[in-house]
Design a protein around this motif. Sequence first.
Motif, PDB file in Angstrom:
ATOM      1  N   ASN A  77       1.322  -1.008  -0.398  1.00 23.61           N
ATOM      2  CA  ASN A  77       0.450   0.342   0.109  1.00 23.61           C
ATOM      3  C   ASN A  77       1.181   1.160  -0.140  1.00 23.61           C
ATOM      4  N   SER A  78       2.087   1.031  -1.396  1.00 24.05           N
ATOM      5  CA  SER A  78       3.014   2.295  -0.984  1.00 24.05           C
ATOM      6  C   SER A  78       2.406   3.810  -2.071  1.00 24.05           C
ATOM      7  N   SER A  79       2.893   4.269  -1.634  1.00 24.03           N
ATOM      8  CA  SER A  79       1.892   5.752  -1.850  1.00 24.03           C
ATOM      9  C   SER A  79       3.542   6.820  -1.481  1.00 24.03           C
ATOM     10  N   GLY A  80       3.937   7.731  -2.407  1.00 27.27           N
ATOM     11  CA  GLY A  80       4.517   9.253  -2.162  1.00 27.27           C
ATOM     12  C   GLY A  80       5.894   9.138  -2.385  1.00 27.27           C
ATOM     13  N   GLY A  81       6.440   7.717  -2.492  1.00 29.78           N
ATOM     14  CA  GLY A  81       7.612   7.036  -2.612  1.00 29.78           C
ATOM     15  C   GLY A  81       8.252   6.553  -0.759  1.00 29.78           C
ATOM     16  N   LYS A  82       6.938   6.335  -0.772  1.00 30.90           N
ATOM     17  CA  LYS A  82       7.324   5.577   0.539  1.00 30.90           C
ATOM     18  C   LYS A  82       6.656   4.177   0.785  1.00 30.90           C
ATOM     19  N   GLU A  83       7.236   2.781   1.548  1.00 29.29           N
ATOM     20  CA  GLU A  83       6.546   1.510   0.757  1.00 29.29           C
ATOM     21  C   GLU A  83       6.358   0.864   1.765  1.00 29.29           C
ATOM     22  N   ARG A  84       5.286   0.786   2.097  1.00 36.87           N
ATOM     23  CA  ARG A  84       4.449   0.741   3.360  1.00 36.87           C
ATOM     24  C   ARG A  84       3.648  -0.947   2.976  1.00 36.87           C
ATOM     25  N   LEU A  85       4.661  -1.988   3.335  1.00 37.73           N
ATOM     26  CA  LEU A  85       4.333  -3.589   3.427  1.00 37.73           C
ATOM     27  C   LEU A  85       3.104  -4.174   3.772  1.00 37.73           C
ATOM     28  N   GLY A  86       2.147  -4.941   4.582  1.00 39.25           N
ATOM     29  CA  GLY A  86       1.795  -5.126   4.787  1.00 39.25           C
ATOM     30  C   GLY A  86       1.191  -6.371   5.164  1.00 39.25           C
ATOM     31  N   ARG A  87       0.607  -7.801   5.529  1.00 43.41           N
ATOM     32  CA  ARG A  87       0.095  -8.890   5.238  1.00 43.41           C
ATOM     33  C   ARG A  87       0.128  -9.382   3.678  1.00 43.41           C
ATOM     34  N   ILE A  88       0.961 -10.762   3.966  1.00 44.01           N
ATOM     35  CA  ILE A  88       0.624 -11.513   2.784  1.00 44.01           C
ATOM     36  C   ILE A  88      -0.716 -11.460   1.816  1.00 44.01           C
ATOM     37  N   SER A  89      -1.262 -11.083   0.812  1.00 40.71           N
ATOM     38  CA  SER A  89      -1.887 -11.063   0.073  1.00 40.71           C
ATOM     39  C   SER A  89      -3.181 -12.160   0.420  1.00 40.71           C
ATOM     40  N   LYS A  90      -2.278 -13.732   0.022  1.00 41.67           N
ATOM     41  CA  LYS A  90      -3.342 -14.811   0.543  1.00 41.67           C
ATOM     42  C   LYS A  90      -3.761 -14.661  -1.051  1.00 41.67           C
ATOM     43  N   GLN A  91      -3.115 -14.654  -2.197  1.00 42.31           N
ATOM     44  CA  GLN A  91      -3.725 -14.372  -3.685  1.00 42.31           C
ATOM     45  C   GLN A  91      -3.272 -16.080  -3.589  1.00 42.31           C
ATOM     46  N   GLY A  92      -4.308 -15.982  -4.998  1.00 39.51           N
ATOM     47  CA  GLY A  92      -3.577 -17.709  -5.623  1.00 39.51           C
ATOM     48  C   GLY A  92      -3.867 -19.093  -5.533  1.00 39.51           C
ATOM     49  N   ASP A  93      -3.408 -20.046  -5.383  1.00 40.43           N
ATOM     50  CA  ASP A  93      -3.218 -21.774  -5.205  1.00 40.43           C
ATOM     51  C   ASP A  93      -3.020 -21.496  -3.589  1.00 40.43           C
ATOM     52  N   ARG A  94      -4.260 -21.732  -2.590  1.00 36.68           N
ATOM     53  CA  ARG A  94      -4.580 -21.841  -0.960  1.00 36.68           C
ATOM     54  C   ARG A  94      -3.796 -23.248  -0.622  1.00 36.68           C
ATOM     55  N   THR A  95      -4.176 -24.225  -1.666  1.00 37.10           N
ATOM     56  CA  THR A  95      -3.949 -25.608  -1.431  1.00 37.10           C
ATOM     57  C   THR A  95      -1.972 -25.082  -1.241  1.00 37.10           C
ATOM     58  N   ILE A  96      -1.277 -24.819  -2.255  1.00 39.61           N
ATOM     59  CA  ILE A  96      -0.372 -25.085  -1.747  1.00 39.61           C
ATOM     60  C   ILE A  96       0.129 -24.115  -0.910  1.00 39.61           C
ATOM     61  N   ARG A  97      -0.287 -22.910  -0.959  1.00 33.65           N
ATOM     62  CA  ARG A  97       0.680 -22.396   0.155  1.00 33.65           C
ATOM     63  C   ARG A  97       0.350 -23.043   1.765  1.00 33.65           C
ATOM     64  N   ARG A  98      -1.034 -23.508   1.866  1.00 32.54           N
ATOM     65  CA  ARG A  98      -1.305 -23.743   2.964  1.00 32.54           C
ATOM     66  C   ARG A  98      -0.390 -25.454   3.512  1.00 32.54           C
ATOM     67  N   LEU A  99       0.364 -26.092   2.379  1.00 35.41           N
ATOM     68  CA  LEU A  99       0.440 -27.308   2.641  1.00 35.41           C
ATOM     69  C   LEU A  99       2.212 -26.532   2.768  1.00 35.41           C
ATOM     70  N   LEU A 100       2.803 -25.502   2.288  1.00 36.26           N
ATOM     71  CA  LEU A 100       3.667 -24.731   2.322  1.00 36.26           C
ATOM     72  C   LEU A 100       3.811 -23.900   3.872  1.00 36.26           C
ATOM     73  N   VAL A 101       2.922 -23.342   4.406  1.00 35.21           N
ATOM     74  CA  VAL A 101       3.057 -23.887   5.564  1.00 35.21           C
ATOM     75  C   VAL A 101       2.962 -23.613   6.542  1.00 35.21           C
ATOM     76  N   VAL A 102       2.310 -25.112   6.404  1.00 35.44           N
ATOM     77  CA  VAL A 102       2.407 -27.156   7.350  1.00 35.44           C
ATOM     78  C   VAL A 102       3.399 -27.096   7.933  1.00 35.44           C
ATOM     79  N   GLY A 103       4.352 -27.226   5.787  1.00 36.66           N
ATOM     80  CA  GLY A 103       5.380 -27.550   6.288  1.00 36.66           C
ATOM     81  C   GLY A 103       6.924 -26.751   6.801  1.00 36.66           C
ATOM     82  N   ALA A 104       6.751 -25.392   6.762  1.00 35.75           N
ATOM     83  CA  ALA A 104       7.620 -24.418   7.729  1.00 35.75           C
ATOM     84  C   ALA A 104       6.950 -24.930   8.529  1.00 35.75           C
ATOM     85  N   THR A 105       6.197 -24.709   9.246  1.00 33.74           N
ATOM     86  CA  THR A 105       5.785 -24.861  11.105  1.00 33.74           C
ATOM     87  C   THR A 105       6.518 -26.315  11.358  1.00 33.74           C
ATOM     88  N   ALA A 106       6.482 -27.271  10.490  1.00 41.03           N
ATOM     89  CA  ALA A 106       7.583 -27.685  11.125  1.00 41.03           C
ATOM     90  C   ALA A 106       8.957 -28.090  11.097  1.00 41.03           C
TER      91      ALA A 106
END
Length: 335
Positions: free
Chosen positions: A252-281
């Motif tokens: 949500n950047s503007s005026g030359g200032k970078e504002r980074l928020g939470r992850i977008s959670k767009q795209g393939d939610r199945t692969i994203r969930r599997l990656l997060v579960v594996g990362a938790t391990a």
Amino acid sequence: MERPSWSEQAPYATDHLRLVASRSGSYRAQRESADSDEAAPLFRDDWGMEACSTSHHWARELGRLGFEVKLMPPAYVKPYVKRGKNDAADAEAICEAVTRPTMRFVPVKSCERQALLMQHKTRDLLVRQRTALINALRGHLAEFGIITPQGKFGLKAALEALTVAKGQLPEPSWHPFMHIRKQLEELSDKIAELDRIILQWCRNEAAARRLMTIPGVGFLTAAAIAASVGDAAEFKSARQFAAWLGLTPRQNSSGGKERLGRISKQGDRTIRRLLVVGATAVVRRARLDAPSFPWIARLLDRKPASLVSVAIANKTARIAWAILRREEIYRSAAA
């Protein structure tokens, strides 16, 4: 005959796109009218379609006829709809969006890739059904004063409690409990069967075997990534692949200032969930063996474990892209 401009072709393209976007008989009608005089001015070989559940089938069918089909995410086509919602407005927006030089297109999946992904979707469906049955079993037992914990061990305790308390439960409740128990056993067998099929496919697929060398990537994650990504060259960089999975921060950047928020959670939610579960391990392993995971240990000192899991999932996605692109196995960085 002089080649007409794209604006002159647009009405014909609109009619043809509307035929492709409609239902079963429309495709036959389009093929039969392809040699008619009305369809003759359409010289352009690029066909644009919104990506949906059936678009890959239509793209393959049109590809066999010699057309180049470009699939676009519906969210990227929506800004080109001027006003109102009808087939003509949607087709006009598709005609406009497909000509944009910065448009991002969806690769057409083959039948084999869709069949492989169907195994994962079916497994997810069975797991959700099993979870619903477990919750129903624990809830019904709680109505009779039998409280069991959640999770895998909670199910085992619930089944044992059901066997012990069968004589104390009212007779009308016996059959419902037995039906739930039988369905749980059947679902567990079906999930285990799908796991064996996916594991066997991973052992025979070179790309999946290479992905399984990454810490936190099991056979389910490796199979899902290998089946979803036909060619790693479809992504320009590792970051673009991670963004495709929704693991990069929303800007949500503007005026030359970078504002980074939470992850977008767009795209393939199945692969994203599997990656997060594996990362938790991996995080759990790093707590026990910090010297082997110095980067993760330093993150855990400063950030919550859940945030660290997402950061590791982001990094794992980028490593997976590099492995697919270079066709190499994972090599851990020197300490």
